[in-house]
Design a protein around this motif. Structure first.
Motif, PDB file in Angstrom:
ATOM      1  N   ALA A   1       0.829  -1.204   0.000  1.00 44.15           N
ATOM      2  CA  ALA A   1       0.000   0.000   0.000  1.00 44.15           C
ATOM      3  C   ALA A   1       0.867   1.259   0.000  1.00 44.15           C
ATOM      4  CB  ALA A   1      -0.927  -0.002   1.205  1.00 44.15           C
ATOM      5  N   ALA A   2       1.984   1.227   0.721  1.00 41.79           N
ATOM      6  CA  ALA A   2       2.886   2.377   0.747  1.00 41.79           C
ATOM      7  C   ALA A   2       3.498   2.601  -0.632  1.00 41.79           C
ATOM      8  CB  ALA A   2       3.984   2.168   1.787  1.00 41.79           C
ATOM      9  N   ALA A   3       3.855   1.519  -1.313  1.00 45.89           N
ATOM     10  CA  ALA A   3       4.400   1.651  -2.673  1.00 45.89           C
ATOM     11  C   ALA A   3       3.351   2.226  -3.614  1.00 45.89           C
ATOM     12  CB  ALA A   3       4.890   0.293  -3.167  1.00 45.89           C
ATOM     13  N   LYS A   4       2.104   1.818  -3.442  1.00 46.52           N
ATOM     14  CA  LYS A   4       1.031   2.335  -4.298  1.00 46.52           C
ATOM     15  C   LYS A   4       0.788   3.819  -4.037  1.00 46.52           C
ATOM     16  CE  LYS A   4      -3.500   0.955  -5.973  1.00 46.52           C
ATOM     17  NZ  LYS A   4      -4.566  -0.030  -5.874  1.00 46.52           N
ATOM     18  N   VAL A   5       0.804   4.223  -2.768  1.00 45.58           N
ATOM     19  CA  VAL A   5       0.610   5.634  -2.416  1.00 45.58           C
ATOM     20  C   VAL A   5       1.762   6.478  -2.933  1.00 45.58           C
ATOM     21  CG1 VAL A   5       0.589   7.223  -0.443  1.00 45.58           C
ATOM     22  CG2 VAL A   5      -0.894   5.241  -0.445  1.00 45.58           C
ATOM     23  N   LEU A   6       2.988   5.979  -2.806  1.00 45.21           N
ATOM     24  CA  LEU A   6       4.144   6.721  -3.309  1.00 45.21           C
ATOM     25  C   LEU A   6       4.117   6.818  -4.831  1.00 45.21           C
ATOM     26  CD1 LEU A   6       7.053   5.521  -1.025  1.00 45.21           C
ATOM     27  CD2 LEU A   6       6.126   7.824  -1.198  1.00 45.21           C
ATOM     28  N   GLY A   7       3.592   5.787  -5.494  1.00 44.00           N
ATOM     29  CA  GLY A   7       3.470   5.828  -6.945  1.00 44.00           C
ATOM     30  C   GLY A   7       2.481   6.882  -7.403  1.00 44.00           C
ATOM     31  N   GLU A   8       1.437   7.096  -6.623  1.00 44.46           N
ATOM     32  CA  GLU A   8       0.434   8.098  -6.965  1.00 44.46           C
ATOM     33  C   GLU A   8       0.878   9.510  -6.584  1.00 44.46           C
ATOM     34  OE1 GLU A   8      -2.933   6.677  -4.811  1.00 44.46           O
ATOM     35  OE2 GLU A   8      -3.297   5.029  -6.206  1.00 44.46           O
ATOM     36  N   SER A   9       1.849   9.614  -5.695  1.00 46.74           N
ATOM     37  CA  SER A   9       2.312  10.909  -5.226  1.00 46.74           C
ATOM     38  C   SER A   9       3.472  11.398  -6.090  1.00 46.74           C
ATOM     39  CB  SER A   9       2.782  10.797  -3.773  1.00 46.74           C
ATOM     40  OG  SER A   9       3.326  12.012  -3.340  1.00 46.74           O
ATOM     41  N   LYS A  10       3.583  12.706  -6.228  1.00 48.62           N
ATOM     42  CA  LYS A  10       4.664  13.280  -7.030  1.00 48.62           C
ATOM     43  C   LYS A  10       5.851  13.678  -6.171  1.00 48.62           C
ATOM     44  CE  LYS A  10       1.565  14.898 -10.585  1.00 48.62           C
ATOM     45  NZ  LYS A  10       1.012  16.023 -11.324  1.00 48.62           N
ATOM     46  N   GLU A  11       5.651  13.781  -4.850  1.00 47.20           N
ATOM     47  CA  GLU A  11       6.740  14.163  -3.967  1.00 47.20           C
ATOM     48  C   GLU A  11       7.059  13.032  -3.004  1.00 47.20           C
ATOM     49  OE1 GLU A  11       3.710  15.783  -3.763  1.00 47.20           O
ATOM     50  OE2 GLU A  11       3.013  15.337  -1.748  1.00 47.20           O
ATOM     51  N   SER A  12       8.153  13.169  -2.275  1.00 48.64           N
ATOM     52  CA  SER A  12       8.514  12.176  -1.275  1.00 48.64           C
ATOM     53  C   SER A  12       7.614  12.361  -0.060  1.00 48.64           C
ATOM     54  CB  SER A  12       9.984  12.323  -0.887  1.00 48.64           C
ATOM     55  OG  SER A  12      10.226  13.603  -0.353  1.00 48.64           O
ATOM     56  N   LEU A  13       7.353  11.272   0.637  1.00 44.19           N
ATOM     57  CA  LEU A  13       6.439  11.290   1.782  1.00 44.19           C
ATOM     58  C   LEU A  13       7.108  10.659   2.996  1.00 44.19           C
ATOM     59  CD1 LEU A  13       3.189   9.988   0.046  1.00 44.19           C
ATOM     60  CD2 LEU A  13       3.746  12.356   0.567  1.00 44.19           C
ATOM     61  N   ASN A  14       6.662  11.078   4.176  1.00 45.20           N
ATOM     62  CA  ASN A  14       7.124  10.401   5.376  1.00 45.20           C
ATOM     63  C   ASN A  14       6.128   9.298   5.732  1.00 45.20           C
ATOM     64  OD1 ASN A  14       4.970  11.714   6.531  1.00 45.20           O
ATOM     65  ND2 ASN A  14       6.196  13.055   7.829  1.00 45.20           N
TER      66      ASN A  14
END
Length: 119
Positions: free
Chosen positions: A51-64
Motif C-alpha cells: 500500500a505504501a508503494a502504491k501511495v508513493l506511486g500516486e504521489s509526485k513528492e517524497s512522503l514520510n
C-alpha cells in the motif's frame, strides 16, 4: 565461644504437595478444508508495504511514514489492525527492505524520514 548455627533444608517436592493432574485427553479434531486462494480472489488484503508503494506511486513528492499511513487509510488500501504506532512499523519495514534488498528495493530514502519509489 558461641555455637555455630546450622540449618537443615527440608526437601519436599512441589509435585507431591500438589494434586496430580490427569493426563490431557488427546482427541483428534478434523480441521475444515482450507479454502484455496486464487490469484483472482478479491478478498486478499494488501500489505502495508504494498500500500505504501502504491501511495508513493500516486504521489509526485517524497512522503514520510505518517503521511503514507494517513493516505493509505483515506484511500482504503490499508488500515491499521489496531496498533498504536503504525507509522513507526511502516518506517521500520521500509528501512528493512532497503537494507536487505539494496538497489532492488522498491523504496529509496530521499531525505531524513522521507521516501520515494526506486526508479
Amino acid at each position: 565461644m558461641a555455637t555455630k548455627k546450622t540449618t537443615t533444608k527440608k526437601t519436599t517436592s512441589r509435585k507431591s504437595a500438589t494434586a496430580k493432574k490427569a493426563p490431557a485427553k488427546t482427541t483428534t479434531k478434523k480441521k475444515p478444508a482450507a479454502k484455496k486462494k486464487t490469484a483472482n480472489s478479491g478478498d486478499k488484503r494488501m500489505s502495508a508495504l504494498d500500500a505504501a508503494a502504491k501511495v508513493l506511486g500516486e504521489s509526485k513528492e517524497s512522503l514520510n511514514a505518517k503521511t503514507m499511513i494517513e493516505r493509505m487509510a483515506a484511500k482504503g488500501y490499508w488500515t491499521s489492525p489496531g496498533g498504536k504506532t503504525p507509522h513507526a512499523t511502516l518506517y521500520a519495514a521500509i528501512i528493512r527492505e532497503i537494507q536487505t534488498k539494496g538497489k532492488e528495493s522498491r523504496f529509496v530514502k530521499a531525505d531524513r524520514g522521507q521516501f520515494t519509489l526506486n526508479k
